[in-house]
Write a protein that holds these residues in place. Structure first.
Motif, mmCIF file in Angstrom:
data_model
loop_
_atom_site.group_PDB
_atom_site.id
_atom_site.type_symbol
_atom_site.label_atom_id
_atom_site.label_comp_id
_atom_site.label_asym_id
_atom_site.label_seq_id
_atom_site.Cartn_x
_atom_site.Cartn_y
_atom_site.Cartn_z
ATOM 1 N N PRO A 240 8.667 82.197 38.849
ATOM 2 C CA PRO A 240 9.007 82.929 40.070
ATOM 3 C C PRO A 240 9.939 82.187 41.030
ATOM 4 C CG PRO A 240 6.826 82.004 40.256
ATOM 5 C CD PRO A 240 7.301 81.707 38.861
ATOM 6 N N ILE A 241 10.211 80.919 40.769
ATOM 7 C CA ILE A 241 11.027 80.129 41.693
ATOM 8 C C ILE A 241 12.473 80.097 41.212
ATOM 9 C CG2 ILE A 241 11.434 77.846 42.686
ATOM 10 C CD1 ILE A 241 8.412 77.362 42.446
ATOM 11 N N PHE A 242 13.385 80.369 42.151
ATOM 12 C CA PHE A 242 14.808 80.259 41.867
ATOM 13 C C PHE A 242 15.316 79.051 42.628
ATOM 14 C CE2 PHE A 242 13.680 84.564 41.057
ATOM 15 C CZ PHE A 242 14.353 84.858 39.884
ATOM 16 N N ARG A 243 15.654 77.998 41.904
ATOM 17 C CA ARG A 243 16.106 76.759 42.534
ATOM 18 C C ARG A 243 17.481 76.944 43.144
ATOM 19 N NH1 ARG A 243 11.514 74.181 43.151
ATOM 20 N NH2 ARG A 243 10.392 73.997 41.205
ATOM 21 N N ARG A 244 17.641 76.457 44.360
ATOM 22 C CA ARG A 244 18.895 76.617 45.090
ATOM 23 C C ARG A 244 20.087 76.051 44.322
ATOM 24 N NH1 ARG A 244 19.533 75.728 51.474
ATOM 25 N NH2 ARG A 244 21.584 76.593 51.636
ATOM 26 N N ARG A 245 19.918 74.937 43.663
ATOM 27 C CA ARG A 245 21.036 74.318 42.955
ATOM 28 C C ARG A 245 21.531 75.185 41.801
ATOM 29 N NH1 ARG A 245 16.501 71.558 41.400
ATOM 30 N NH2 ARG A 245 16.068 71.580 39.172
ATOM 31 N N ASN A 246 20.683 76.101 41.322
ATOM 32 C CA ASN A 246 21.079 76.972 40.222
ATOM 33 C C ASN A 246 21.785 78.238 40.703
ATOM 34 O OD1 ASN A 246 19.945 75.198 38.425
ATOM 35 N ND2 ASN A 246 17.968 76.225 38.439
ATOM 36 N N GLU A 247 21.694 78.515 41.969
ATOM 37 C CA GLU A 247 22.299 79.726 42.511
ATOM 38 C C GLU A 247 23.748 79.464 42.881
ATOM 39 O OE1 GLU A 247 20.923 82.865 42.953
ATOM 40 O OE2 GLU A 247 19.393 81.978 41.668
ATOM 41 N N GLU A 248 24.589 80.410 42.577
ATOM 42 C CA GLU A 248 25.982 80.309 42.973
ATOM 43 C C GLU A 248 26.264 81.392 43.987
ATOM 44 O OE1 GLU A 248 28.588 80.334 39.652
ATOM 45 O OE2 GLU A 248 28.114 78.269 39.158
ATOM 46 N N GLY A 249 27.111 81.089 44.914
ATOM 47 C CA GLY A 249 27.502 82.066 45.906
ATOM 48 C C GLY A 249 28.989 82.311 45.838
ATOM 49 N N LEU A 250 29.441 83.100 46.765
ATOM 50 C CA LEU A 250 30.861 83.426 46.850
ATOM 51 C C LEU A 250 31.390 83.016 48.211
ATOM 52 C CD1 LEU A 250 30.800 87.001 45.325
ATOM 53 C CD2 LEU A 250 31.392 84.868 44.190
ATOM 54 N N ARG A 251 32.662 82.690 48.246
ATOM 55 C CA ARG A 251 33.298 82.273 49.484
ATOM 56 C C ARG A 251 34.488 83.189 49.760
ATOM 57 N NH1 ARG A 251 34.590 77.560 47.896
ATOM 58 N NH2 ARG A 251 36.729 78.042 47.418
ATOM 59 N N SER A 252 34.547 83.707 50.987
ATOM 60 C CA SER A 252 35.695 84.511 51.418
ATOM 61 C C SER A 252 36.543 83.646 52.336
ATOM 62 C CB SER A 252 35.227 85.761 52.172
ATOM 63 O OG SER A 252 36.327 86.390 52.802
ATOM 64 N N GLU A 253 37.741 83.325 51.882
ATOM 65 C CA GLU A 253 38.642 82.509 52.695
ATOM 66 C C GLU A 253 39.048 83.260 53.959
ATOM 67 O OE1 GLU A 253 39.124 79.371 52.155
ATOM 68 O OE2 GLU A 253 38.061 79.443 50.250
#
Length: 186
Positions: free
Chosen positions: A77-90
């Motif tokens: 049930p745990i999603f480790r932060r280091r495994n998550e990718e996000g998006l960046r809007s310049e």
């Protein structure tokens, strides 16, 4: 690690558009954007503002969180932060990270938004339906809702019955973080 918005979002938008059998022109008619701009976004050649991205998602019947969700294979049930990718809007000077895995719940999205100094969501999008809770986790943010301006400080939150005419802005000298929980109408 945050990828530029143009790298990841284009194929997802194109897939959602094609699943609905919409042409670029038809999607353009729903959003007010040109077919050329939408094509550039799909091809990773243009970086839309957060507000523009939300408008496109709404026209496809999606929330911004659903648009960002990628299938995740969970090892519990745990999603480790280091495994998550996000998006960046310049353009918006912002990064986004969905905190729910794809398919977790179709009527709820949870986003972590980081706005650099001067960062903003862009021009307000039309209503995407539903309600939204916003919690200022760090820094100070200015929220404009249909012309009314609110300032949120660290720990402040606001609950909005209708998600329309929203614009976020970080006018401070330090980065700000915002947790957005969007509850869609069924």
């Amino acid at each position: 690690m945050y990828k530029p918005l143009t790298v990841q979002i284009g194929p997802t938008l194109k897939r959602a558009r094609q699943q609905q059998k919409l042409s670029l022109r038809a999607l353009g008619a729903r959003t007010g954007f040109s077919a050329s701009f939408l094509s550039q976004v799909e091809l990773g050649q243009a970086s839309p503002s957060l507000a523009s991205l939300e408008k496109i998602a709404g026209a496809l019947g999606l929330t911004l969180g659903q648009l960002l969700n990628e299938p995740v294979v969970a090892k519990g049930p745990i999603f480790r932060r280091r495994n998550e990718e996000g998006l960046r809007s310049e353009w918006s000077k912002a990064s986004l990270q969905s905190l729910l895995p794809a398919g977790a719940h179709e009527n709820v999205s949870v986003l972590l938004v980081r706005l650099a100094p001067g960062g903003r969501s862009g021009e307000p999008a039309a209503s995407s339906g539903g309600r939204q809770l916003a919690l200022c986790i760090r820094g100070r943010l200015v929220l404009t809702v249909d012309g009314t301006v609110y300032e949120l400080r660290e720990g402040d939150n606001i609950f909005l019955d209708s998600v329309s005419g929203l614009r976020w802005e970080n006018r401070g000298r330090h980065s700000a973080e915002l947790l957005l929980v969007h509850l869609r109408d069924r």
